[in-house]
Each structure stands twice: as C-alpha cells, then as structure tokens.
Design a protein around this motif. Structure first.
Motif, PDB file in Angstrom:
ATOM      1  N   THR A 207      47.292  34.064 -23.961  1.00 35.38           N
ATOM      2  CA  THR A 207      47.148  34.508 -25.345  1.00 35.38           C
ATOM      3  C   THR A 207      46.084  33.654 -26.017  1.00 35.38           C
ATOM      4  N   GLY A 208      45.067  34.302 -26.544  1.00 31.94           N
ATOM      5  CA  GLY A 208      44.039  33.563 -27.274  1.00 31.94           C
ATOM      6  C   GLY A 208      44.583  33.230 -28.660  1.00 31.94           C
ATOM      7  N   VAL A 209      44.756  31.938 -28.967  1.00 31.51           N
ATOM      8  CA  VAL A 209      45.298  31.570 -30.276  1.00 31.51           C
ATOM      9  C   VAL A 209      44.231  30.960 -31.184  1.00 31.51           C
ATOM     10  N   ALA A 210      43.053  30.700 -30.647  1.00 32.07           N
ATOM     11  CA  ALA A 210      41.901  30.281 -31.457  1.00 32.07           C
ATOM     12  C   ALA A 210      40.704  30.993 -30.834  1.00 32.07           C
ATOM     13  N   PRO A 211      39.959  31.786 -31.620  1.00 31.10           N
ATOM     14  CA  PRO A 211      38.989  32.705 -31.023  1.00 31.10           C
ATOM     15  C   PRO A 211      37.739  32.028 -30.469  1.00 31.10           C
ATOM     16  N   GLY A 212      36.990  32.817 -29.684  1.00 31.60           N
ATOM     17  CA  GLY A 212      35.713  32.345 -29.148  1.00 31.60           C
ATOM     18  C   GLY A 212      35.695  32.368 -27.619  1.00 31.60           C
ATOM     19  N   THR A 213      34.513  32.109 -27.071  1.00 32.10           N
ATOM     20  CA  THR A 213      34.377  32.034 -25.613  1.00 32.10           C
ATOM     21  C   THR A 213      33.637  30.749 -25.261  1.00 32.10           C
ATOM     22  N   ALA A 214      33.891  30.250 -24.059  1.00 23.85           N
ATOM     23  CA  ALA A 214      33.169  29.067 -23.579  1.00 23.85           C
ATOM     24  C   ALA A 214      33.164  29.092 -22.063  1.00 23.85           C
ATOM     25  N   VAL A 215      32.099  28.559 -21.494  1.00 24.67           N
ATOM     26  CA  VAL A 215      32.065  28.352 -20.039  1.00 24.67           C
ATOM     27  C   VAL A 215      31.698  26.892 -19.831  1.00 24.67           C
TER      28      VAL A 215
ATOM     29  N   THR B   5      33.699  12.480 -17.354  1.00 22.73           N
ATOM     30  CA  THR B   5      32.285  12.147 -17.230  1.00 22.73           C
ATOM     31  C   THR B   5      31.433  13.413 -17.292  1.00 22.73           C
ATOM     32  N   LEU B   6      32.068  14.531 -17.643  1.00 24.11           N
ATOM     33  CA  LEU B   6      31.354  15.803 -17.648  1.00 24.11           C
ATOM     34  C   LEU B   6      30.612  15.993 -18.967  1.00 24.11           C
ATOM     35  N   ARG B   7      29.476  16.706 -18.890  1.00 22.62           N
ATOM     36  CA  ARG B   7      28.673  16.901 -20.103  1.00 22.62           C
ATOM     37  C   ARG B   7      29.357  17.903 -21.036  1.00 22.62           C
ATOM     38  N   ARG B   8      29.854  18.987 -20.445  1.00 18.58           N
ATOM     39  CA  ARG B   8      30.590  19.988 -21.224  1.00 18.58           C
ATOM     40  C   ARG B   8      31.853  20.327 -20.451  1.00 18.58           C
ATOM     41  N   PHE B   9      32.985  20.353 -21.120  1.00 12.46           N
ATOM     42  CA  PHE B   9      34.215  20.562 -20.360  1.00 12.46           C
ATOM     43  C   PHE B   9      35.238  21.365 -21.161  1.00 12.46           C
ATOM     44  N   VAL B  10      36.144  21.985 -20.388  1.00 15.99           N
ATOM     45  CA  VAL B  10      37.282  22.705 -20.952  1.00 15.99           C
ATOM     46  C   VAL B  10      38.524  21.909 -20.574  1.00 15.99           C
ATOM     47  N   LEU B  11      39.333  21.554 -21.553  1.00 16.52           N
ATOM     48  CA  LEU B  11      40.554  20.816 -21.249  1.00 16.52           C
ATOM     49  C   LEU B  11      41.577  21.777 -20.660  1.00 16.52           C
ATOM     50  N   VAL B  12      42.226  21.336 -19.594  1.00 15.44           N
ATOM     51  CA  VAL B  12      43.297  22.124 -18.988  1.00 15.44           C
ATOM     52  C   VAL B  12      44.538  21.248 -19.026  1.00 15.44           C
ATOM     53  N   ALA B  13      45.656  21.781 -19.483  1.00 15.45           N
ATOM     54  CA  ALA B  13      46.852  20.949 -19.597  1.00 15.45           C
ATOM     55  C   ALA B  13      48.093  21.821 -19.636  1.00 15.45           C
TER      56      ALA B  13
ATOM     57  N   GLY C 212      32.832  16.891 -30.167  1.00 14.83           N
ATOM     58  CA  GLY C 212      31.483  16.348 -30.281  1.00 14.83           C
ATOM     59  C   GLY C 212      31.087  15.562 -29.045  1.00 14.83           C
ATOM     60  N   GLN C 213      31.979  15.510 -28.037  1.00 13.74           N
ATOM     61  CA  GLN C 213      31.641  14.775 -26.811  1.00 13.74           C
ATOM     62  C   GLN C 213      31.652  15.714 -25.614  1.00 13.74           C
ATOM     63  N   GLY C 214      31.383  16.970 -25.869  1.00 12.67           N
ATOM     64  CA  GLY C 214      31.293  17.921 -24.756  1.00 12.67           C
ATOM     65  C   GLY C 214      32.452  18.892 -24.673  1.00 12.67           C
ATOM     66  N   LEU C 215      33.469  18.712 -25.535  1.00  9.66           N
ATOM     67  CA  LEU C 215      34.627  19.617 -25.472  1.00  9.66           C
ATOM     68  C   LEU C 215      34.215  21.017 -25.913  1.00  9.66           C
ATOM     69  N   ALA C 216      34.454  21.999 -25.012  1.00  7.64           N
ATOM     70  CA  ALA C 216      33.997  23.364 -25.310  1.00  7.64           C
ATOM     71  C   ALA C 216      35.151  24.334 -25.515  1.00  7.64           C
ATOM     72  N   GLY C 217      36.351  23.965 -25.080  1.00  8.73           N
ATOM     73  CA  GLY C 217      37.488  24.879 -25.224  1.00  8.73           C
ATOM     74  C   GLY C 217      38.687  24.291 -24.521  1.00  8.73           C
ATOM     75  N   ALA C 218      39.806  25.022 -24.533  1.00  9.23           N
ATOM     76  CA  ALA C 218      41.011  24.497 -23.893  1.00  9.23           C
ATOM     77  C   ALA C 218      41.903  25.629 -23.404  1.00  9.23           C
ATOM     78  N   VAL C 219      42.687  25.261 -22.375  1.00 13.43           N
ATOM     79  CA  VAL C 219      43.593  26.218 -21.735  1.00 13.43           C
ATOM     80  C   VAL C 219      44.919  25.497 -21.516  1.00 13.43           C
TER      81      VAL C 219
END
Ligand code: PEP
Ligand code: MG
Length: 549
Positions: free
Chosen positions: A11-19, A146-154, A167-174
């Motif tokens: 379920t998308g609870v905050a909109p947008g897309t990221a890779v 150490t990744l430049r752009r990342f998606v948090l998975v938890a 502001g440190q590369g966080l692009a989205g979360a799952v």
C-alpha cells in the motif's frame, strides 16, 4: 546476462516513485553472548537519546516542527527510567544483548496491552529505541549506508529512520508492517518520500544494494526492475517535479473562475502535516477534518482526553482559518473493532451520548480561539442534526455552526427539512456515489469519476438548489472535487466551494481558474441526459479544454 525481477505489491501511504539501491536498515543483529559492562547500557540509552534529539533539532531548524516533535518522543522514551532499568537488569545476565532485546520487547508489549490508544502507539517507538541501543552495544549496525542513493527496507520504520538519512541519499522506503497513520507515513508524506507498506516479508531478504523500484502511486515494489521500467519511473518523477512547480505558480492568485465567478478552495486534513501543506498551498481553510482516523483500531469510544490529544496539534496552526471538524465517522470501511457486530455509523454515536458529548467537549476546548464549525457525517434525517445541535447547546455553545454532510440518498431526499436545521452542507461524493451505484467503499471500482453518473449528478443538483433557496452554503468535500472530469460538472451544478486533499490543492486551483461556469452549466445540463459516467466523462473531455501541465 538478463536479471529476473521480483515484484511485490503493498500500500502506497506516501506518494511518488523512486529507483535506488536497497538498504536493509534493521538487519537482524548477531546477538553474540558474552559479558557486557551494565554501565555501557545506560550510556547507550543516553547516546541514543542524544542522537534522536539531534535529529529532532535539525528538523526543527528546518521548520519541520511537527516532525521534530514526533522524533523527540523517541528521545524521551530513551530516557524513560522504567525502560532503562529493565534493560540494565537484563544486561547483567549471561546473554546481555538478548536480555536487553527481550526486556525492550516485554516493555513494548506491556504498552500494547494498555487501554490508552496513544500509549499503545508508543510501543513501536520503544522497539525503535531498543534496536538503536542494541546496535550501539553490538557495534554491528552500519548507521550510515555507503550508497549514494538508497531505499530503506525494514520490517517497520520509526520517523527518525527517515529523517536522519534525509538529504543524504534517501530516496524512498519499503516496509512489511505499518499503515497510513503510522508516524513514519506521516513523516514520509510531509517530506515527500515515497513509502510503500504491507509488502511481503520476502523483501527483507534482498541483499543490500539491489536495485529497487518503489512506485507508491501503484503500490508496487520491484527488485532488479527492467531498464524500460526504470526509465519510465525516472521520467515520471522528473515530470511530476516540473508539473508541481508550474501548478504552484498560481498560488496567491485571486480565486475566481475564467468568467469571474468567485470560488472557495479548502483542504481535507487529518494531521498537522496536512495543515502545513494546506497553508503552503494557499488553501483558505479546512473544509473537512476527519476525526475518526486516529481511532480506527480503538477498542472503546475515545474519551475527551483522547480527542483533545488528537486535535491539538492539528488546530495549533489554524489561526484565521475556518475549520470544519467532522464528528466521528465510524461508517462503512471505518468501523473500529469495538463496534463490529453492532450498529455503526452516526447511529452508534447518537446512541452513545457520552461519546458524543466527549467529542464535543474536546472540540470546544481544543478549538478555543479557532473559527470552528461542527459537521455531522452520514446524516439521514433532520432529527440526527437536531440531536447534535441539542448536545452542542447543552455544552453552552449554541452559536457554533452545525452542518450536515450530504452523502446518503436519504439526506438528499430530506434536503428541504435539513435546511431548517443545518447551518451549512457539504456533499460527500465518495459515499453518495457509492450508495447510488450500490458499490462498497473498498471496491476498487468505486472511483471519484463515477460521480459523473447522471443519477448522482441529479441528486447533487437537488442539494445545490435546495440549499440555495434556503440560503445555506454548500460545498463538496468528496474526492470528485479534485477530479478532472467531475470538477467541471460540480461547478456546472452550481457548487462554488471545494475542499480537497492537500496534495490536490494546486491542481484544483489551476483548473478552477481556467474553467468557465456558464460553459460548465451547459455541459452539466447535457450530462443529466447521458447513460452513464463514462459517457458523461467523454462529453466533459470533448468540451473542456483545460489541460494541466
Ligand atoms: C465522502 O464520503 O465523500 C467524504 C468526504 O467522507 P469520507 O470519504 O471520509 O467518507
Ligand atoms: Mg463519507
């Protein structure tokens, strides 16, 4: 070599897309046995409190006050003597890190068993604090990828997990757990990070640095997505950013249609974050404050203290704004556990006068100094409204306006009598459309554009005419107010006030500024003779030239 993609839905609870590359923020720590100096435990809790306070202060300095307050709760928990003592005692055993983990879990479970909803919600914060403390003591967790752009998975996320990587590369979360009302979801919406929750636990096994596509608008998560899908997602993100920029340039313009008719544009909210977005976007007030959302998992009626706690942050920044607070709407897909197998909806509230009085007292108290109006959901008769009015008068506040949502066919039929009791009306097109077309609210076919069905339009016209004859203001707060097909029809029916989701204010304003009310009225008259919503939508598309960037 071709890579095989894995796909999950959520379920998308905050909109947008990221890779971006995946990073499992809560990878289980190897809780190796071995003695631990218990003094280090207290120090670790102090350090975690310090970390969280730093994150909160940074958010505050950036003007994100509400978010900062949420994170600061974690810092307070990390200094809770009950929790620290329990962990300290557990750490004196043979297997200290396991002991601390179990002590934290026991503390969280104890909170979960409490009757107070707010305290129960703190259980997740306790677990987040515990995880951070153990990470510090085990010195295994890599606090910064150490990744430049990342998606948090938890498994689950706390608000600080998002904020400290902003502001440190966080692009989205799952996440596997969590819901639309979790603090992480509120923070994600507020800072514009796509977040998909309720994803299969399989996602937790992905190795870090796996390419991950998060499409919160479609509720999809794809590992190793095909190149074409990545390119589409990147384009969509870029287009969306540009589009938002263009739409925002109309903020501050006088709210009049292309032919000079004034209109009102308000926002629908359920959180302080949405109030902030509404203010930024130039909404003129709150047309619908949904009060039931914090209590959908409640096992008893909320007390006035529960209501006050939920309302205060939302009302804190509403000076000079009209605020329409809707009474608890435990109907259809919003029935909490304690009302299962009982009459729900407005009847439940009117049958429980103490619960009604508790909410009204909290509204009057938390709403002191605010231009408050009370709105009654799911009204079917004038007697419903009289009952609420009497309860408001009993509390010594007879001057507070009391209005009705018109979202049942019965209310439309009773509109003339309702005009004798209601100070204002707001048409709930979501429920009205579902009822007229006999659809369940959770049915994926129940979409805002179905309000274009001539049966529904006819009912809306009856409400607008009835209210106008009785000089009662009428607005629309259902999602049809923000939909490209139905907005011109509502304008054509004579509606001039719209309350829409905060994220849709700019777009709705853009359309309204460019629509001509006379042309819309002509289309509306023709629409009444159409066969269904699809035919009406085609008519609108052919005749309305407004294209949004
Ligand atoms: C509606 O029914 O249109 C409405 C605004 O209420 P809710 O979506 O909260 O049921
Ligand atoms: Mg409704």
């Amino acid at each position: 070599m071709t890579t095989v993609s894995s796909r999950w839905t959520g379920t998308g609870v905050a909109p947008g897309t990221a890779v971006a590359a995946s990073w499992r923020v809560d990878r289980p720590i190897q809780l190796g046995a071995g003695p631990l100096d218990p003094n280090r435990v207290e120090q670790a809790f102090r350090d975690v409190a310090g970390d969280l306070n730093r994150v909160a202060n940074r958010a505050r300095a950036q003007g994100r006050r509400a978010v900062a307050d949420i994170v600061a709760v974690g810092a307070v928990i990390a200094t809770d003597p009950g929790l620290v003592d329990a962990a300290w005692r557990a750490a004196t055993g043979d297997d200290p890190l396991h002991g601390i983990h179990d002590a934290v879990e026991e503390y969280a479970r104890m909170l979960e068993s409490l009757p107070d909803e707010m305290l129960r919600e703190r259980a997740a914060d306790v677990r987040q604090v515990g995880r951070r403390v153990i990470e510090r003591l085990a010195r295994t967790g890599s606090a910064t990828p150490t990744l430049r752009r990342f998606v948090l998975v938890a498994e689950d996320l706390g608000p600080a997990d998002l904020l400290e990587h902003l502001g440190q590369g966080l692009a989205g979360a799952v996440t596997v757990r969590g819901g639309a009302n979790s603090h992480a979801a509120i923070v994600a919406r507020s800072v514009g990070l796509p977040l998909v929750v309720g994803v299969d636990p399989e996602v937790l096994d992905l190795p870090d640095s796996t390419s991950l596509l998060v499409d919160a608008d479609a509720g999809a998560v794809v590992a190793d997505p095909p190149y074409a899908e990545v390119a589409r997602a990147d384009e969509a993100t870029a287009r969306d950013g540009q589009r938002r920029g263009v739409l925002a340039t109309d903020r501050g313009r006088l709210h009049v249609t292309a032919d000079g008719q004034p209109f009102g544009l308000l926002c629908n909210v359920a959180s302080d974050t949405e109030v902030r977005v509404g203010r930024e976007s130039g909404a003129e007030g709150i047309g619908l404050l949904r009060t039931e959302l914090p209590f959908l998992h409640a096992d008893r009626w909320p007390t006035d203290a529960d209501h006050r706690r939920a309302l205060r942050p939302i009302l804190a920044d509403t000076a000079g704004w009209p605020v329409t607070i809707r009474l608890l709407d435990f109907a259809n897909d919003k029935v909490p556990p304690f009302l299962k197998d009982q009459p729900a909806g407005l009847k439940a509230l009117l049958d429980n006068r103490d619960a009604l009085a508790a909410q009204l007292r909290a509204i009057l108290d938390a709403g002191r100094g605010v231009d408050v109006r009370i709105m009654v959901p799911m009204v079917t008769t004038a007697a419903d409204l009289r009952a609420v009015r009497a309860a408001v008068s009993e509390l010594g506040a007879p001057a507070i306006p009391v209005g009705a949502m018109v979202e049942t066919v019965a209310a439309v039929t009773a509109i003339d009598e309702l005009c004798t009791v209601a100070d204002f009306f707001s048409i709930g097109t979501n429920d009205l459309t579902a009822q007229v077309l006999d659809l369940d609210r959770t049915d994926p076919r129940a979409r805002p554009e179905l309000t274009a069905h001539p049966y529904v339009l006819d009912l809306i016209a009856r409400v607008v005419t009835g209210a106008r004859l009785a000089h009662r203001p009428v607005s629309v707060c259902g999602d049809a107010g923000a939909h490209p097909t139905t907005l011109p029809l509502l304008l054509g029916a004579g509606v001039r006030h719209f309350s829409v989701a905060c994220a849709r204010i700019d777009e709705t304003r853009y359309r309204l500024l460019r629509l001509d009310t006379a042309a819309c009225a002509g289309i509306f008259a023709e629409a009444l003779a159409m066969r269904d919503a699809e035919e009406t939508a085609t008519l609108v598309r052919q005749r309305i030239g407004v294209t949004v960037p």
